[in-house]
Structures are given as structure tokens and as C-alpha cells.
Design a protein around this motif. Sequence first.
Motif, PDB file in Angstrom:
ATOM      1  N   ASP A   1       0.843  -1.200   0.000  1.00  0.00           N
ATOM      2  CA  ASP A   1       0.000   0.000   0.000  1.00  0.00           C
ATOM      3  C   ASP A   1       0.874   1.244   0.000  1.00  0.00           C
ATOM      4  O   ASP A   1       1.670   1.462   0.920  1.00  0.00           O
ATOM      5  N   PHE A   2       0.709   2.091  -1.022  1.00  0.00           N
ATOM      6  CA  PHE A   2       1.488   3.322  -1.140  1.00  0.00           C
ATOM      7  C   PHE A   2       0.561   4.511  -1.044  1.00  0.00           C
ATOM      8  O   PHE A   2      -0.420   4.615  -1.792  1.00  0.00           O
ATOM      9  N   CYS A   3       0.866   5.427  -0.108  1.00  0.00           N
ATOM     10  CA  CYS A   3       0.044   6.621   0.004  1.00  0.00           C
ATOM     11  C   CYS A   3       0.914   7.844   0.261  1.00  0.00           C
ATOM     12  O   CYS A   3       2.012   7.754   0.819  1.00  0.00           O
ATOM     13  N   LEU A   4       0.404   8.974  -0.160  1.00  0.00           N
ATOM     14  CA  LEU A   4       1.046  10.256   0.078  1.00  0.00           C
ATOM     15  C   LEU A   4       0.498  10.845   1.373  1.00  0.00           C
ATOM     16  O   LEU A   4      -0.535  10.395   1.885  1.00  0.00           O
ATOM     17  N   PRO A   5       1.184  11.848   1.942  1.00  0.00           N
ATOM     18  CA  PRO A   5       0.674  12.481   3.158  1.00  0.00           C
ATOM     19  C   PRO A   5      -0.774  12.918   2.986  1.00  0.00           C
ATOM     20  O   PRO A   5      -1.148  13.489   1.959  1.00  0.00           O
ATOM     21  N   GLY A   6      -1.578  12.615   3.992  1.00  0.00           N
ATOM     22  CA  GLY A   6      -3.001  12.935   3.900  1.00  0.00           C
ATOM     23  C   GLY A   6      -3.853  11.773   3.462  1.00  0.00           C
ATOM     24  O   GLY A   6      -5.079  11.864   3.473  1.00  0.00           O
TER      25      GLY A   6
END
Length: 270
Positions: A140-145
Motif C-alpha cells: 500500500d502506497f500513500c502520500l501524506p493525507g
Amino acid sequence: MSSAVRTEPLPGEPPLRVPGDPYSVVVLLQGYAEPEGVGGAVRADGSVTLILPRAWGPASSPREPPPEGGEAKTALEEAARGPILVDTGGPWAREMLLGALAGQGVAPVDVTLVVGTHGHSDHIGNLGLFPGAALLVSHDFCLPGGLYLSHGLGEERPLWLGPGLEVWATPGHGGQRDVSVVVAGTAMGTVMVVGDVFERDGDGDSWQALSEDPVAQERSRKRVLGTADVVVPGHGAPFRVVRETWNLETKDPGNSRQGPVGNMDQTMHR
């Protein structure tokens, strides 16, 4: 010709630094797993590793936030321009982690990417210290927020973060979504930070009892031993991989890929 692989522990205590260009590797905290009491109880915590780009320093100008849209490839490459943390240990190690980072001149706000090798609490228990970092936890890859991006990682398709820096799918221990980080071009050759693909050097068959998919993990372990010169395991000291090639006619051994790991005293610095 035939070849054999053996492993050797690296001496010294954390923090252990392997210099490199364009990335250096610093083992901040060494994981452990120790039986305690009765009933199979184990006191454990995971290793924590810092990857530092050569171009980054504490005096670097403030970083740009990762792009909020577009492709995961671009976002990952941007996130890898600053300090990268591989696993965070458990929440009980919070102060130790902060102190270890400070010892390298890194504040939590400086960390631009955190990679969690798998979702167990002793490996990702301090994610909350890094709200401004991009997160790659398992697949799982996510950006800040909390903006999640699709990336296509698979066993035959690693994620490229920068020159000589990749994330590999290494399934087995926690199921199908474990990952490892590969850092080529260091003074000791290729370093792989593998979470619990290897519990520790010399873990024999004991890892199988902790594996959700032993067949897949055995495959991942073979890939690691076929690539790495140094392995950072989940619950023990880093170890090096030595490959020996044998001439079956003369029965004489000849070391293969021994150069990068031959003289540790000159390449490993506290």
C-alpha cells in the motif's frame, strides 16, 4: 563449476553505517526476539534502517511536498530524494528511534519516505511519527493525507526509487505482500533490508513456524541470497553473504563476489 553460499555475521553494534553513492545505509536499531517466561511468550522488536541519499544533509533546503496526483512512479522517486526509513520498530521503541535518528542528524520531519516491510506491530508501530512522509507499507502506497496510488509491484516487477534503489516483493512471512528494499552501489556491495524474510543469521528452519506462506518465503530467501552482499534481517544483526565457486575437477574453492564484502573494517563505520 559449482557454487555454495554461506553467511557471516557482521561485528559491531548499531548504529552501523555502510557508506555508498548515491545512497548510504545506516542500521539504527537492531531487532531482537527473545523467549520470556512460559507458554511460548517472546519479547521482540524489529530492526530499523535509515537510507540516506548522498545529496541530502541536515542543512539541505526545505523539501517540496510529494505531488498530490499523477503516477506512483513519479511520487516514489520524489519521496526517495530525502531520508528513507525502512520499518519503524514498535511503539515501545519510540524514544530509542527518535534518539537514533537524532544521532544521524535526522528529525522526523526530514523523513520523506517510510517503507514498512510488512504490517506487524513490531515493524510499523511508529508510523505516527512521520505524518509528512510518503508511506509504502507492504504493497500500500500513500502520500501524506492518505492519497493512495496504484503502482503494480510484483515479484517480477520491482519498484524503482532511484539509481540502484528498488523495492522488491518478497512474499512469505506476513503473506503475499511483504517487501524488501535493495540498495546497490554501497562500499559493501548490495545491501538488502528484508524485514522478516530472514529473522536473523542462521535462523535455519525456525522461520517456517512464523511464516504464513513458507513456500513463497523460501523462494524469497533464495532471491535474497542470490542478490545481496549484506542482509539486514528483521530480528538480528546484519550479516554478509559469501559466495564460493568450486572447480569440481580440482576441488579448489574460489571466492565469487568477495570484493565488496572482503574488508569490512574499511567500509563499515560506527
